[in-house]
Design a protein around this motif. Sequence first.
Motif, PDB file in Angstrom:
ATOM      1  N   THR A  87      35.779  86.466  47.156  1.00  0.00           N
ATOM      2  CA  THR A  87      34.418  86.285  47.643  1.00  0.00           C
ATOM      3  C   THR A  87      34.245  85.222  47.684  1.00  0.00           C
ATOM      4  O   THR A  87      34.106  84.154  47.575  1.00  0.00           O
ATOM      5  CB  THR A  87      34.796  86.333  45.524  1.00  0.00           C
ATOM      6  N   GLU A  91      25.926  82.822  45.530  1.00  0.00           N
ATOM      7  CA  GLU A  91      26.388  83.268  43.145  1.00  0.00           C
ATOM      8  C   GLU A  91      25.028  82.530  43.053  1.00  0.00           C
ATOM      9  O   GLU A  91      24.902  83.217  41.843  1.00  0.00           O
ATOM     10  CB  GLU A  91      27.910  82.057  42.960  1.00  0.00           C
ATOM     11  N   ALA A  95      22.601  90.333  43.110  1.00  0.00           N
ATOM     12  CA  ALA A  95      23.135  90.938  43.927  1.00  0.00           C
ATOM     13  C   ALA A  95      21.930  91.512  44.798  1.00  0.00           C
ATOM     14  O   ALA A  95      22.323  91.813  45.769  1.00  0.00           O
ATOM     15  CB  ALA A  95      23.905  92.230  42.926  1.00  0.00           C
ATOM     16  N   VAL A 130      24.377  86.542  40.561  1.00  0.00           N
ATOM     17  CA  VAL A 130      26.202  86.868  41.054  1.00  0.00           C
ATOM     18  C   VAL A 130      27.258  86.229  39.861  1.00  0.00           C
ATOM     19  O   VAL A 130      27.832  86.112  39.767  1.00  0.00           O
ATOM     20  CB  VAL A 130      26.349  86.488  41.922  1.00  0.00           C
ATOM     21  N   GLU A 131      26.530  84.515  39.962  1.00  0.00           N
ATOM     22  CA  GLU A 131      27.458  83.941  38.970  1.00  0.00           C
ATOM     23  C   GLU A 131      28.040  84.289  37.830  1.00  0.00           C
ATOM     24  O   GLU A 131      28.610  84.086  37.254  1.00  0.00           O
ATOM     25  CB  GLU A 131      26.833  82.365  39.631  1.00  0.00           C
ATOM     26  N   TYR A 133      28.007  87.696  37.002  1.00  0.00           N
ATOM     27  CA  TYR A 133      29.272  88.975  37.548  1.00  0.00           C
ATOM     28  C   TYR A 133      31.142  88.324  37.230  1.00  0.00           C
ATOM     29  O   TYR A 133      31.438  87.795  37.179  1.00  0.00           O
ATOM     30  CB  TYR A 133      28.867  89.524  38.623  1.00  0.00           C
ATOM     31  N   LYS A 135      34.663  89.383  38.145  1.00  0.00           N
ATOM     32  CA  LYS A 135      36.140  89.814  39.102  1.00  0.00           C
ATOM     33  C   LYS A 135      35.468  91.213  39.898  1.00  0.00           C
ATOM     34  O   LYS A 135      34.642  91.076  40.707  1.00  0.00           O
ATOM     35  CB  LYS A 135      37.155  89.122  39.118  1.00  0.00           C
ATOM     36  N   LYS A 138      31.962  91.622  40.947  1.00  0.00           N
ATOM     37  CA  LYS A 138      31.979  90.498  42.503  1.00  0.00           C
ATOM     38  C   LYS A 138      32.587  91.464  43.695  1.00  0.00           C
ATOM     39  O   LYS A 138      31.782  91.791  44.923  1.00  0.00           O
ATOM     40  CB  LYS A 138      32.169  89.041  42.480  1.00  0.00           C
TER      41      LYS A 138
END
Lengths: 288, 355
Positions: A87, A91, A95, A130-131, A133, A135, A138
């Motif tokens: 990934t 972050e 999104a 995004v941090e 989210y 796994k 992501k």
Amino acid sequence: MVGDAIVAEDLTYRYGQLLAVDHISFKVAEGEILGFLGPNGAGKSTTVKVLTGQLQPKEGKVTVLGIDVAHDPEKVQAQIGVCFEITNLYEKMSAEENLKLFARLFGVPHFDAGALLERVGLEGREHDRVEEYSKGMKQRLMVARALVNQPSILFLDEPTDGLDPASADNIRKVILEERERGATVFLTTHDMMEADKLSDRVGFINQGKIVALDTPHNLKQQYGKRALRAQVAGPDGDLESREIIMDQPETAGAVQELFGREKVVTIHSEEASLEDIFIDITGRGLTE
Amino acid sequence: MSLRRVGILLGKEFRYGSKSFIFIIAIIMPLVLSLVLTLVFGNLFSEKPRLGVSDEGDSRITNLITESDSMVGREYDSPEKLRKAVEDGALDMGIVLPSDFDSLLEQGQIPEITAYVWGESLAKQRIVLRATIDNMIRDVAGQEVPVEIVTTTLGDDESIPWDDRILPIIVLMAIVFGGIMVPATSLVDEKQKRTLSALAITPASLAEIFLSKGLVGVVISTFMGVLILVLNQAFGAQPLLLVGMLALGAVMASAFGIMLGAFIKDITSLFAINKAIGILYYAPAFVYLFPDIPQWVGRIFPTYYIVQPVVEISQQGGTWSDVAPEAFILIGLILVVIGIIGALARRTAQREALA
């Protein structure tokens, strides 16, 4: 007539003395999904990096969409989408911001981030950082990012590795949709079930060499053995197994004899899996 | 090279990079340092002028000095002790009053007094003290300009005021920290988080990515340099030339920052290396701070060519012809660093792909 989206000729890559990709040659047709299977360290990711212009081949030539990648990687990169194994999203951005940034860099006019996020099941979370989210989320965003420029070729490196079944299914659905759109998909995985389900053809790579490349059906035909496996009730009532190899001259007689002489409780046909074939060819498993 | 993509990446840097710790520190630290150093060296120890007096008679002026609220006044029992106090910097100024000072004034004569001035005292303190002494004498004499003061400066007459000495280190801090650390940390952070690999497979080239990060460093570095000079009222008579030299210094700092960022693979190593070589960035400023160090020592360090033109223009009224040699050397250094970045770029791309 369908042309070749990817042509690798005698492709070689070394890390110092270690030969990671050993003089491999293959073609991927436009609109085809090629599953590239091999255990960790077999040379899958290195091959992807050379095909996408991240690494220069030490020997051989790679043509992507008719362009020599070593000479004009930027031109190739403008027309492909890459989903990395690890990934690597921004972050601190949402999104939507991640996708918009990449769409602007690709020069995509009238980009609709919402529609793309909906395709990967991230609608309603587009403004979250995004941090925050999971796994799986992501990974779905990584796939979405690889699609911002509507690529002609999609390179996916272990896209469903370690994901929950729902996220993995979502990604598989997107891969098939992309094939429908006309994109070529180069799918790197060590999940043989996934490769079997999605790929038009699969290539086995082991120790830097392609050891087999064909449709899953043909590989099973060529390397696998089909069999009938039956459970029969023994004289003392215990269940015993019987196996009859199919596609042999004596198969029909053996089946007749089985039903005539023994009390068959269950019977089903068995096909070799891609993993069985890989082990058969290389002597090692895909997850080693 | 696409300016459109550089603009997009630049926008990203300002929008998201500006929330980073280093970005904030690059703005706050020079301001805080400027404030602290100015307080410590410029104002805190010399807020009130310090005047000493040695009275060989019984002058009313001595009482006026020791009772004054506008300065720190002290009486000394001998001219020798007064002189020693001035030499040691305990006083900004000391005056020796003759025994018949008041009576001579009252008779309308012009008596002579001796004044000692500490060479490193601020000019404003000297002016305040002279004006205060003038007023006191007028009070006692009841007439205009009744005395002629003969001034003897003790210590280093050529000494540079602390304000002027401190300015180079604050300017360097503003230019160098923001210019080097903002692009370097941004680049290393992208390498660590692998986002550089993601950018590298877009049409954006590594040169465009480096340029956008370098431009952030140039903008913040130039802005902070200008701000520090404005706050210290040291903008000089040639503002355009000064801003131009600040910008050139900022380009040098940012190029060096990109070079470090391309070379170093993680933030911990970046800070460790920066800590190890940081003294070299500021070494020329110590030459200004302590003028006893031979000035040629400063020329050994590349940052000298950043700060010297700024000092020349802002403090000594320098013009383009005065700073041109340093400017050309600075441009040469920038080209060398850009050449090194070019060589490192290919290695960086390769390392990113191999990561």
